[in-house]
Design a protein around this motif. Structure first.
Motif, mmCIF file in Angstrom:
data_model
loop_
_atom_site.group_PDB
_atom_site.id
_atom_site.type_symbol
_atom_site.label_atom_id
_atom_site.label_comp_id
_atom_site.label_asym_id
_atom_site.label_seq_id
_atom_site.Cartn_x
_atom_site.Cartn_y
_atom_site.Cartn_z
ATOM 1 N N LEU A 190 0.833 -1.205 0.000
ATOM 2 C CA LEU A 190 0.000 0.000 0.000
ATOM 3 C C LEU A 190 0.871 1.260 0.000
ATOM 4 N N ALA A 191 1.950 1.229 0.780
ATOM 5 C CA ALA A 191 2.856 2.381 0.826
ATOM 6 C C ALA A 191 3.395 2.686 -0.558
ATOM 7 N N ASP A 192 3.768 1.644 -1.290
ATOM 8 C CA ASP A 192 4.317 1.873 -2.628
ATOM 9 C C ASP A 192 3.253 2.380 -3.596
ATOM 10 N N LEU A 193 2.022 1.865 -3.462
ATOM 11 C CA LEU A 193 0.939 2.346 -4.324
ATOM 12 C C LEU A 193 0.632 3.810 -4.046
ATOM 13 N N TYR A 194 0.609 4.186 -2.758
ATOM 14 C CA TYR A 194 0.364 5.591 -2.412
ATOM 15 C C TYR A 194 1.511 6.481 -2.902
ATOM 16 N N ARG A 195 2.730 5.928 -2.840
ATOM 17 C CA ARG A 195 3.876 6.699 -3.343
ATOM 18 C C ARG A 195 3.712 6.984 -4.836
ATOM 19 N N LYS A 196 3.293 5.976 -5.583
ATOM 20 C CA LYS A 196 3.103 6.147 -7.032
ATOM 21 C C LYS A 196 1.995 7.163 -7.318
ATOM 22 N N GLN A 197 1.011 7.226 -6.418
ATOM 23 C CA GLN A 197 -0.085 8.189 -6.583
ATOM 24 C C GLN A 197 0.323 9.589 -6.134
ATOM 25 N N GLY A 198 1.507 9.693 -5.529
ATOM 26 C CA GLY A 198 1.969 10.994 -5.042
ATOM 27 C C GLY A 198 1.458 11.330 -3.660
ATOM 28 N N ASN A 199 0.796 10.377 -3.015
ATOM 29 C CA ASN A 199 0.250 10.612 -1.676
ATOM 30 C C ASN A 199 1.291 10.145 -0.648
ATOM 31 N N LEU A 200 2.302 10.985 -0.407
ATOM 32 C CA LEU A 200 3.409 10.600 0.462
ATOM 33 C C LEU A 200 2.998 10.520 1.926
ATOM 34 N N GLU A 201 1.951 11.262 2.300
ATOM 35 C CA GLU A 201 1.482 11.196 3.679
ATOM 36 C C GLU A 201 0.948 9.803 3.996
ATOM 37 N N LYS A 202 0.097 9.284 3.111
ATOM 38 C CA LYS A 202 -0.440 7.934 3.322
ATOM 39 C C LYS A 202 0.666 6.881 3.204
ATOM 40 N N CYS A 203 1.597 7.137 2.289
ATOM 41 C CA CYS A 203 2.735 6.226 2.116
ATOM 42 C C CYS A 203 3.486 6.099 3.437
ATOM 43 N N SER A 204 3.801 7.238 4.054
ATOM 44 C CA SER A 204 4.543 7.256 5.313
ATOM 45 C C SER A 204 3.746 6.594 6.427
ATOM 46 N N GLN A 205 2.432 6.823 6.447
ATOM 47 C CA GLN A 205 1.574 6.230 7.481
ATOM 48 C C GLN A 205 1.620 4.700 7.420
ATOM 49 N N LEU A 264 4.045 2.764 6.175
ATOM 50 C CA LEU A 264 5.342 2.261 6.618
ATOM 51 C C LEU A 264 5.503 2.380 8.128
ATOM 52 N N ASP A 265 4.984 3.457 8.692
ATOM 53 C CA ASP A 265 5.066 3.631 10.150
ATOM 54 C C ASP A 265 4.347 2.505 10.873
ATOM 55 N N LYS A 266 3.249 2.035 10.294
ATOM 56 C CA LYS A 266 2.500 0.938 10.913
ATOM 57 C C LYS A 266 3.344 -0.329 10.972
ATOM 58 N N VAL A 267 4.184 -0.509 9.957
ATOM 59 C CA VAL A 267 5.061 -1.682 9.942
ATOM 60 C C VAL A 267 6.137 -1.548 11.011
ATOM 61 N N PHE A 268 6.802 -0.389 11.014
ATOM 62 C CA PHE A 268 7.973 -0.240 11.871
ATOM 63 C C PHE A 268 7.613 0.054 13.333
ATOM 64 N N SER A 269 6.384 0.400 13.602
ATOM 65 C CA SER A 269 5.963 0.606 14.989
ATOM 66 C C SER A 269 5.389 -0.669 15.602
ATOM 67 N N ASN A 270 5.334 -1.715 14.808
ATOM 68 C CA ASN A 270 4.790 -2.987 15.284
ATOM 69 C C ASN A 270 5.815 -3.669 16.201
ATOM 70 N N PRO A 271 5.557 -3.726 17.507
ATOM 71 C CA PRO A 271 6.545 -4.303 18.431
ATOM 72 C C PRO A 271 6.689 -5.813 18.293
ATOM 73 N N ASN A 272 5.702 -6.441 17.658
ATOM 74 C CA ASN A 272 5.744 -7.903 17.512
ATOM 75 C C ASN A 272 6.544 -8.349 16.291
ATOM 76 N N LEU A 273 6.978 -7.390 15.487
ATOM 77 C CA LEU A 273 7.698 -7.721 14.256
ATOM 78 C C LEU A 273 9.202 -7.713 14.522
ATOM 79 N N GLU A 274 9.871 -8.796 14.188
ATOM 80 C CA GLU A 274 11.309 -8.903 14.436
ATOM 81 C C GLU A 274 12.092 -7.910 13.588
ATOM 82 N N ALA A 275 13.265 -7.538 14.106
ATOM 83 C CA ALA A 275 14.113 -6.575 13.402
ATOM 84 C C ALA A 275 14.501 -7.087 12.021
ATOM 85 N N SER A 276 14.795 -8.375 11.924
ATOM 86 C CA SER A 276 15.224 -8.937 10.641
ATOM 87 C C SER A 276 14.114 -8.833 9.596
#
Length: 583
Positions: A259-274, A276-288
Motif C-alpha cells: 500500500l505504501a508503494d501504491l500511495y507513493r506512485k499516486q503521489g500521496n506521500l502522507e499515506k505512504c509514510s503512514q 510504513l510507520d505501521k510496519v515499523f511501529s509494530n513491536p511484535n515484528l522482528e528486526a530482521s
C-alpha cells in the motif's frame, strides 16, 4: 485434493510395480484354481512365476538391467503376457532407454486391449518423453472417456496440451476436472498463468477472486491477487484488495508495504509514510523482518527523492532501535553511502560486520569506502581482518596490497598483489590493475627493471591504460631515462584526457625534463585552469618552468603558492629563499 500441474511419472511407475506384483500373483492363483491342467503346463507356469518374481526382486534392489533379463525370459516363455512386457518396459525406462522401452509398452497395451490403465499411463509417458504429444493425448483422452473415475488424469492431459501448445484445450480439461472434483488451487493458478499468457487479464483476476472467495479468512489469496493487479497496472483495484486483507488481519506487513508503494506512485506521500510507520511501529515484528521489508521498499522507490528521504529516516530509526541487528545497520550504511556520506556509511558497515562477520559483501563495502576516503590505516586493518575470514578472495588481497604500499611496507605489498594475481587469473580487469600496482611498488622499491616490465605487460594488453601511461611516463622523466617513450606515452594520455590536471602536469614535466620549457608552460597553465584546487606539486612545477624561461619573480610567486598547498619537494623552501632552482 490437490493435483500436480505436471505429470508425476514416478507415481505411475510405483503404481505400475504394484500392478506387476498383481501380475505375479495372478498366474499362481490361476495355477491353484486350474488343477485339472497338465503337469507340463503347471511346470511352465511355475518357471514363469519364478522368473517374474526374480525380476521384481532385481527391480526392488534397483538393478533394472538384471530385471530386464528376467522379464525377457518370461516373454520368451509366454509372448502374450502383457504384464511381462510392461515390466520389461518399466525396467528399461528406469535405465533411461526410452526407445527400447517403447515397443514393449505398446505391446503391453495391445495385448491387454487397454483395460489396465497403468499400461496406458506408461505408454503415454514414453510418448511424452519422445515429444509425441498427440499420441499421448489420444491415450489420455480415451482413458478419461472410459471411466468417470479417471478424470483425475485430466491434470496430466492438460499438462501435455500445454507442452503441445494447445492452451485452450488445457483450459477445457481443467474446467472438466474442476466440475467433477471441485475447485483446486493448483488448477486455478495454472489457469491464471494461461490467461495471463493470452493477455486475458480479466479472466485471470476472476480466478484470483475464486480463490479469495473460497477461503475468506485466507489473506495470502488477497495479497496474491493484489500482486497480480499491480503487475497489470490495476492499482486502484489493488488498493481495494489490500484493504480487504487488512480488514482480516491489520498486522500484515506485506500489505502495508505494498500500500505504501501504491500511495507513493499516486503521489500521496502522507499515506505512504503512514503505512510504513505501521510496519515499523509494530513491536511484535522482528528486526530482521523489518529490515527485509525496508530493503524491499528501497528497491521499489527508485529515484523518487522524497521516498528515498523517507527510507533513510526509517533506516536510521531501525538501526537505532535494533543496534544488535546486522542487517539493520547495513541497510542504513548503504543509504548513507548513496547520499555520499562515506565516513558514516563506513562506520555503520563496520558495526554490521562486527555483528555478522561472515557476510563478504559488507567487508567489500568497508574496504571500498576506506579506499575512497583515502584512510589507509583503516584499509590496512580492515583488509587484514577480512582476509582472516575470506583468504581466497583476490579483491581483498588487492586492497591489502594497496594499503601496504601506501604504508611503505613494500615486501608485504608485493606478496599481497602476487596472491591476488594467483587467485584472480580469470579476472582480466583486476589482473591489469594489480599488475599496474606491482609496477608502482617496484618503482617505490627502486627495482626499475621489474617496474618497467610490469607496466609494459599492462600496456601490451591495454595500450590506453591511463594509470600506467601516467605513472610510467612520470617515473621515466624523474629517472631521465627513455624520454622519447615517456613523451609518447604522456602525449597519448593528454590527448585522451584534455582536462585532467594531473595528466597535464605529467606531460608538462616530461617536456620540462626534455628542456621544452615553452610547451611545458602551455600544459601547466592548462592544468591550473582546469582545476581550481590545483595541487602544490603542479604549482611548484609551474614555478620551475617559469624560472627556466627567465621569469624568476613569477617563479618565486608560484613556489610560495605551492608551499601553502603542500605536496611539494623538500627543496621548495630553499628555492623560495634563494630565488633559484636546485636540481
Amino acid at each position: 485434493m490437490h493435483y500436480l500441474v505436471k505429470s508425476n511419472w514416478r507415481t505411475w511407475l510405483v503404481a505400475g510395480i504394484g500392478c506387476l506384483i498383481m501380475c505375479v500373483i495372478t498366474p499362481a492363483q490361476a495355477q491353484r484354481k486350474a488343477r485339472e491342467q497338465k503337469p507340463k503346463e503347471e511346470g511352465a507356469r511355475g518357471v514363469e512365476e519364478s522368473l517374474f518374481t526374480e525380476g521384481m526382486k532385481f527391480m526392488m534392489m534397483d538393478e533394472p538391467a538384471k530385471a530386464v533379463a528376467q522379464f525377457q525370459k518370461v516373454i520368451q516363455l509366454h509372448p502374450e503376457n502383457p504384464a511381462a512386457h510392461y515390466a520389461a518396459a518399466s525396467a528399461l525406462l528406469k535405465q533411461g532407454k526410452t526407445e527400447d522401452a517403447l515397443p514393449l509398452a505398446q505391446k503391453a497395451v495391445q495385448l491387454d486391449k487397454g483395460s489396465n490403465k497403468y499400461y496406458v499411463l506408461q505408454l503415454a509417458e514414453l510418448f511424452v518423453k519422445q515429444k509425441r504429444y498427440a499420441d499421448a493425448e489420444n491415450l489420455y483422452e480415451d482413458l478419461i472417456r472410459k471411466s468417470p473415475e479417471n478424470i483425475e488424469y485430466g491434470v496430466e492431459l492438460a499438462a501435455i496440451y500445454l507442452f503441445d501448445e494447445k492452451p485452450d484445450k488445457a483450459l477445457a480439461v481443467y474446467e472438466q476436472v474442476e466440475k467433477a472434483t471441485g475447485m483446486n488451487e493448483e488448477i486455478v493458478r495454472q489457469k491464471q498463468r494461461i490467461y495471463l499468457k493470452q493477455n486475458k487479464v480479466e479472466k485471470a483476476i476472476l480466478e484470483a477472486e475464486k480463490l479469495a472467495a473460497s477461503e475468506p479468512g485466507e489473506t495470502d489469496y488477497l495479497l496474491e491477487g493484489a500482486e497480480l493487479l499491480i503487475a497489470n497496472d490495476r492499482n486502484e483495484q489493488a488498493v481495494d484488495w489490500l484493504q480487504r486483507a487488512l480488514k482480516v488481519n491489520s498486522d500484515l506487513p506485506q500489505a502495508h508495504v505494498m500500500l505504501a508503494d501504491l500511495y507513493r506512485k499516486q503521489g500521496n506521500l502522507e499515506k505512504c509514510s503512514q503505512e510504513l510507520d505501521k510496519v515499523f511501529s509494530n513491536p511484535n515484528l522482528e528486526a530482521s523482518i523489518k529490515a527485509r521489508i525496508l530493503s524491499s521498499y528501497i528497491g521499489m522507490v527508485g529515484t523518487d527523492e522524497k521516498a528515498n528521504q523517507s527510507a533513510v529516516k526509517l533506516a536510521r530509526e531501525l538501526a537505532t532501535a535494533h543496534p544488535r541487528d546486522a542487517r539493520s545497520q547495513a541497510i542504513y550504511a548503504q543509504l548513507l553511502a548513496q547520499q555520499g556520506k562515506k565516513t558514516e556509511a563506513r562506520d555503520y558497515f563496520v558495526k554490521a560486520a562486527r555483528l555478522d562477520k561472515a557476510t563478504y559483501e559488507m567487508w567489500g563495502a568497508i574496504l571500498q569506502l576506506d579506499s575512497e576516503l583515502n584512510q589507509m590505516d583503516s584499509l590496512l586493518v580492515h583488509s587484514e581482518q577480512a582476509l582472516e575470514l575470506f583468504p581466497n578472495q583476490g579483491v581483498l588481497w588487492a586492497y591489502n596490497g594497496s594499503a601496504n604500499h601506501f604504508k611503505k611496507r613494500y615486501k608485504e605489498a608485493v606478496e599481497a598483489y602476487e596472491e591476488c594475481r594467483r587467485l584472480s587469473a580469470s579476472n582480466a580487469e583486476l589482473m591489469k590493475s594489480i599488475t599496474a600496482g606491482l609496477g608502482d611498488v617496484y618503482n617505490s622499491m627502486g627495482d626499475h627493471q621489474k617496474s618497467d616490465e610490469a607496466y609494459e605487460e599492462v600496456l601490451r594488453q591495454d595500450p590506453d591504460n591511463d594509470h600506467v601511461l601516467n605513472n610510467y611516463s612520470y617515473f621515466l622523466s624523474l629517472r631521465k631515462e627513455k624520454l622519447p617513450l615517456a613523451r609518447q606515452m604522456s602525449e597519448r594520455l593528454v590527448e585522451k584526457n584534455q582536462d585532467n590536471a594531473t595528466y597535464l602536469d605529467t606531460h608538462a614535466w616530461v617536456l620540462y625534463v626534455m628542456k621544452d620549457y615553452a610547451k611545458a608552460r602551455v600544459y601547466l597553465e592548462k592544468a591550473i585552469q582546469s582545476d581550481k584546487n590545483v595541487s602544490g606539486t603542479i604549482l611548484e612545477h609551474y614555478g620551475d618552468v617559469l624560472y627556466q624561461l627567465g621569469e624568476h619573480d613569477k617563479a618565486v610567486e608560484q613556489w610560495k603558492k605551492a608551499k601553502l598547498k603542500g605536496e611539494t619537494t623538500d627543496r621548495l623552501d630553499k628555492k623560495i629563499a634563494t630565488g633559484k632552482i636546485y636540481e
